[in-house]
Design a protein around this motif. Structure first.
Motif, short mmCIF file in Angstrom:
data_model
loop_
_atom_site.label_atom_id
_atom_site.label_comp_id
_atom_site.label_asym_id
_atom_site.label_seq_id
_atom_site.Cartn_x
_atom_site.Cartn_y
_atom_site.Cartn_z
N ARG A 1 -8.48 1.06 -4.08
CA ARG A 1 -8.20 2.40 -3.56
C ARG A 1 -9.19 2.72 -2.43
O ARG A 1 -10.21 3.37 -2.66
N ARG B 1 -6.38 8.66 1.66
CA ARG B 1 -6.59 7.90 0.42
C ARG B 1 -5.37 7.01 0.20
O ARG B 1 -4.24 7.47 0.30
N SER C 1 0.83 -1.21 0.00
CA SER C 1 0.00 0.00 0.00
C SER C 1 0.86 1.25 0.00
O SER C 1 1.96 1.27 0.54
N LYS D 1 -10.61 4.58 0.97
CA LYS D 1 -10.54 5.85 1.69
C LYS D 1 -10.83 5.52 3.15
O LYS D 1 -11.77 4.77 3.44
N LEU E 1 -3.57 3.64 -2.15
CA LEU E 1 -3.55 2.76 -3.32
C LEU E 1 -2.92 1.46 -2.86
O LEU E 1 -1.81 1.45 -2.34
#
Length: 104
Positions: free
Chosen positions: A93, A76, A58, A95, A78
Motif C-alpha cells: 500500500r 493512497r 493496483s 502513498k 492498494l
C-alpha cells in the motif's frame, strides 16, 4: 538453510519490491511525475521464483487533496504483485504525492 525455508530458490522480497515499484510508477499516467510518500503495508505471502513473470494490479483507494498546495494530492494505492499463474507474491500500500495537470 535459506533454500530449505523457502522450499527452493527464491528472490529477495526487496528485489520483488523494487520491480513492483518500477511497474507501478511506469503505469500511472501522471503529468509531472510522482514522489514517494511512504508505505503503509508491505507483505510477501509467497516467494518470487526464478522464471516468474511479474505484473502489478493496483487500485486507487483514496485521493487526499493538499490543503496548502492546490496543485498536488496524496494518493493512497492498494497493489498486488502477481506471477504468471495469478498468485499474489507481494501486497503493498504505497502513498504517493501526485501533481495535478495544469489547466489548458
Amino acid at each position: 538453510m535459506t533454500a530449505d525455508i523457502f522450499q527452493g530458490l527464491a528472490a529477495s522480497g526487496w528485489h520483488t519490491a523494487s520491480i513492483s515499484m518500477r511497474l507501478v510508477t511506469e503505469s500511472i499516467p501522471l503529468a509531472d511525475g510522482v514522489i514517494g510518500g511512504g508505505m503503509e503495508e508491505l507483505a510477501w505471502p509467497q516467494p518470487t521464483r526464478p522464471g516468474d513473470v511479474l505484473h502489478v494490479e493496483s487500485e486507487i483507494v483514496e485521493i487526499i487533496p493538499s490543503q496548502s498546495k492546490p496543485n498536488r494530492a496524496m494518493v493512497r494505492v492498494l497493489s498486488h504483485t502477481k506471477n504468471q499463474r495469478g498468485e499474489v507474491l507481494q501486497r503493498f500500500r504505497p502513498k504517493m504525492v501526485c501533481f495535478k495537470k495544469p489547466a489548458a
